[in-house]
Design an enzyme around this catalytic site. Structure first.
Site, mmCIF file in Angstrom:
data_model
loop_
_atom_site.group_PDB
_atom_site.id
_atom_site.type_symbol
_atom_site.label_atom_id
_atom_site.label_comp_id
_atom_site.label_asym_id
_atom_site.label_seq_id
_atom_site.Cartn_x
_atom_site.Cartn_y
_atom_site.Cartn_z
ATOM 1 N N ASN A 180 37.968 50.497 44.062
ATOM 2 C CA ASN A 180 37.488 49.667 45.087
ATOM 3 C C ASN A 180 35.903 49.944 45.389
ATOM 4 O OD1 ASN A 180 36.607 48.494 47.866
ATOM 5 N ND2 ASN A 180 38.456 49.215 48.791
ATOM 6 N N CYS A 197 33.622 45.963 53.616
ATOM 7 C CA CYS A 197 33.998 45.287 52.386
ATOM 8 C C CYS A 197 33.698 43.972 52.373
ATOM 9 C CB CYS A 197 35.483 45.703 51.757
ATOM 10 S SG CYS A 197 35.515 47.680 51.724
ATOM 11 N N HIS A 239 38.681 40.589 47.429
ATOM 12 C CA HIS A 239 38.036 41.775 47.441
ATOM 13 C C HIS A 239 39.148 42.815 46.667
ATOM 14 C CE1 HIS A 239 36.709 45.796 48.566
ATOM 15 N NE2 HIS A 239 37.595 46.089 49.218
#
Length: 317
Positions: free
Chosen positions: A272, A108, A242
């Site tokens: 996500n 990520c 994020h």
């Protein structure tokens, strides 16, 4: 360097928490209160390569450049159905590029790591115009018979075009070797010589450890970047984090400081999307005219490894 074009792409299928409750032991209340997620987009009729091309083409068009003017392609991707060739090779021709490319897997945190690489390439004189593409399908890593991971993720792609400028000010990367916090293993082909064949393992996530590490390390990265540049949280217009979990975002904000209005979120509608989350959010904020020249922006991300990263922008168009 500076960003002169952004683009994003999402699957057409939207899956709500109520949809998941139809086949998982979960509920909208359970997911929303723990993660902030209300819906996500999942690949169904499209594939990841479609999203990657769509986001990249949009970013190039927004930049005002022609595909042949792109000097290098950086792609962030955790996994797709091809182990080789890399995603950059697969999408290069469809985008209309003739330049070289490179794939990175920093989970990520891939977008911020790719920004660091692009900055270094420009400073070294290796490229003038760089396309960063983050294309992820984390919903394909999960065990869809269990709710712990499957409810968290969505698929998507985000892209930016960078050129020479003075907007990118600083970056801090961190790596702490802790494989067991978050990992996904794909099975390998057996050989006649191995004593034990290891099959693949769907995504494993240790929630408490991940929460603690993500909040602690991201806040450290952000505060390091702020301190190195003589800034306080009040000096920053946007903290673009994020989009993993609203509780994690709030935990980071409690340490770093600043109004919740400075911490935009898209996780409630997309889940996500791994390394694509920040460029997708950036594309939407630019489209909504929320970012203006002179804004100070901090981007921060964290992922498997365990890795984290933060960078500072003094925005210019």
């Amino acid at each position: 360097m500076k960003i002169i074009g952004t683009g994003s792409a999402l699957p057409t299928l939207t899956v709500t928490n109520e949809d998941l409750a139809g086949f998982l032991d979960t509920s909208d209340e359970w997911i929303t209160t723990r993660t902030g997620i209300q819906a996500r987009h999942l690949l169904s009729t499209e594939d990841l390569y479609d999203l990657a091309v769509d986001a990249a083409v949009k970013a190039i068009k927004a930049s005002g450049l022609r595909p042949e003017q792109i000097d290098f392609l950086l792609v962030s991707n955790v996994a797709n159905r091809h182990v080789t060739p890399g995603l950059s090779c697969i999408v290069q021709k469809r985008i209309g590029l003739s330049c070289a490319g490179l794939d990175i897997n920093v989970a990520c945190a891939g977008f911020v790591n790719a920004l660091m690489l692009a900055d270094g390439m420009m400073k070294a004189g290796h490229a003038k115009n760089i396309l960063i593409l983050c294309a992820e399908e984390p919903t394909k890593y999960c065990n869809w018979k269990e709710r712990d991971c499957s409810v968290l993720f969505g698929d998507g792609a985000g892209a930016v075009v960078l050129t020479e400028g003075n907007a990118f000010k600083d970056v801090k990367l961190t790596m702490i070797s802790d494989r067991d916090v978050l990992y996904y293993e794909r099975g390998m082909e057996p050989t006649p010589f191995e004593e034990k064949y290891i099959v693949g393992q769907p995504l494993v996530m240790k929630g408490k450890e991940l929460f603690r590490t993500a909040v602690t390390e991201s806040a450290k990265d952000i505060n390091t970047v702020l301190k190195r540049n003589g800034l306080q949280h009040d000096d920053i217009d946007w903290f673009m984090l994020h989009q993993a979990n609203k509780r994690i975002i709030e935990g980071i904000r409690n340490i770093v400081g600043g109004s919740c209005l400075k911490y935009p979120t898209i996780i409630e509608k997309y889940g996500n999307t791994s390394s694509a989350s920040i460029p997708i959010m950036l594309d939407e904020m630019i489209a909504d005219n929320k970012i203006k020249t002179g804004d100070k922006i901090v981007m921060s991300a964290f992922g498997a490894g365990f890795v984290s990263a933060a960078c500072l922008w003094d925005w210019e168009f």
